[in-house]
Design a protein around this motif. Structure first.
Motif, PDB file in Angstrom:
ATOM      1  N   GLU A 195       0.830  -1.213   0.000  1.00 60.27           N
ATOM      2  CA  GLU A 195       0.000   0.000   0.000  1.00 60.27           C
ATOM      3  C   GLU A 195       0.852   1.245   0.000  1.00 60.27           C
ATOM      4  O   GLU A 195       0.590   2.204  -0.743  1.00 60.27           O
ATOM      5  N   ILE A 196       1.884   1.222   0.803  1.00 56.86           N
ATOM      6  CA  ILE A 196       2.777   2.382   0.877  1.00 56.86           C
ATOM      7  C   ILE A 196       3.449   2.600  -0.475  1.00 56.86           C
ATOM      8  O   ILE A 196       3.587   3.729  -0.948  1.00 56.86           O
ATOM      9  N   LEU A 256       0.997   4.211  -2.824  1.00 56.62           N
ATOM     10  CA  LEU A 256       0.828   5.634  -2.498  1.00 56.62           C
ATOM     11  C   LEU A 256       2.028   6.450  -2.969  1.00 56.62           C
ATOM     12  O   LEU A 256       1.870   7.540  -3.522  1.00 56.62           O
ATOM     13  N   LEU A 300       1.963   9.481  -5.589  1.00 52.94           N
ATOM     14  CA  LEU A 300       2.508  10.789  -5.212  1.00 52.94           C
ATOM     15  C   LEU A 300       3.516  11.261  -6.245  1.00 52.94           C
ATOM     16  O   LEU A 300       3.519  12.427  -6.658  1.00 52.94           O
TER      17      LEU A 300
END
Lengths: 99, 256
Positions: free
Chosen positions: B87-88, B91, B95
């Motif tokens: 998930e990180i 993200l 970004l």
């Protein structure tokens, strides 16, 4: 020792040893064939015991080491959860600070 | 010994048990032909040792079971950690993409702002621009006149005819003819083409087209006796003009 696990069963070597001793002590002259047979059975049992130990999960670390690793993983998980929470909450950007 | 992992401990215990059992069997086999009392103490101690090893094995097995439970917990924790990791990563990727898009947009916006600023700094009135545009295109050099078609003798450059009708041409040729310069703007009137005298000096280059237009109108219109003689002369010149214009190697024309 209410319930015997499979590991306990596999590593229960004393009865086999006892069988061998009994076959040796049987009568004045032991039947060497039987003794050999029992010895072979004992050997096989030892081998099975070793294989069983190999398969036991979690035994590659000592208990302390394992607990330490669990603590580390737990910390990691908490950190990452917090990070994700922060990312998701702070969705909007400050428009004042842009040039 | 506590620092050893459980697996190694179990292996060691099993090996110990094997050795002790072997010793016991050897003792037993040696004792069988002779009397058994001599090494009885040894046998007993060996058996006690065996029992002790067995109980040790059992306790270590219990520990191993606990560790197995902890291992299950560890596996589930690892799974959760991996989920969060992915998930990180997602993200982070989003970004990065957003940053790239924003950077491009900001750069382009800055450029546009610069262009706007530049335009504002050097602003000119639209009337002036239109005036200049009018001047540039008045001689039909930018685009052909509205009803121009193939065969039209009009050209965006001064033709041979125009040159002859001009001041320089008038100085050398037709010295005995004194014609009035055509000042009217209407193209339907049958005006004789003028030979330049002193009157032509005031006429600027912007009127150079007027005579040629008049000539074209007189040439194309039918039934004018006044201009027959002039037409004959100008016909020849026209032919020259047409020959010249059709000829791609005319020296006075611009590169096309």
């Amino acid at each position: 020792m209410a319930s015997s696990s499979p590991a306990e069963n596999e590593l229960n070597l004393l009865p086999a040893v006892y069988e061998v001793v009994r076959s040796i002590e049987k009568d004045s002259s032991p039947d060497l064939n039987q003794v050999n047979q029992k010895l072979n059975e004992l050997k096989a049992k030892f081998q099975k015991a070793r294989e069983c130990v190999e398969k036991l999960p979690g035994t590659q670390y000592s208990k302390e080491e394992q607990l330490r690793r669990v603590r580390i993983l737990h910390n990691q998980m908490e950190l990452k959860t917090q990070l994700l929470q922060k990312f998701k909450e702070k969705g909007s950007f400050d428009t004042d600070s842009t040039e | 010994m506590a620092s050893l992992n459980t697996q190694t401990r179990l292996f060691m215990l099993i090996d110990d048990m094997e050795m002790v059992a072997k010793e016991l069997f050897e003792l037993q086999l040696m004792n069988v032909p002779k009397s058994q009392q001599k090494d009885g103490a040894d046998s007993v101690s060996l058996m006690e040792l065996l029992i002790q090893k067995d109980s040790e094995i059992k306790s270590v097995i219990k520990l191993a079971e606990e560790q197995a439970q902890i291992q299950k917990l560890m596996d589930s924790l690892k799974l959760e950690v991996d989920k969060r990791d992915s998930e990180i990563k997602n993200l982070q990727r989003s970004l990065k993409e957003a940053e790239t898009i924003l950077a491009t947009a900001i750069y382009q916006a800055k450029q546009k702002m610069q262009a706007v600023k530049q335009a504002n700094d050097h602003s000119t009135s639209s009337e002036e621009i239109i005036k200049f545009a009018h001047r540039i295109s008045a001689s039909n050099a930018v685009a052909a006149p509205v009803m121009w078609g193939p065969g039209d003798p009009r050209r965006p450059y001064p033709t041979d005819l125009d040159m002859r009708q001009g001041f320089l041409g008038g100085m050398c040729t037709y010295p005995d003819n004194s014609r009035h310069p055509p000042q009217t703007q209407t193209s339907t009137e049958q005006h004789l083409p003028t030979m330049p005298g002193g009157a032509m000096q005031g006429i600027g280059s912007s009127l150079s087209w007027q005579p040629s237009q008049e000539v074209a109108m007189t040439l194309t219109s039918t039934g004018s006796h006044h201009s027959i003689h002039d037409l004959k002369g100008h016909n020849k010149e026209n032919e020259d003009v047409e020959l010249m214009s059709s000829d791609s190697s005319s020296s006075s024309s611009s590169d096309e």
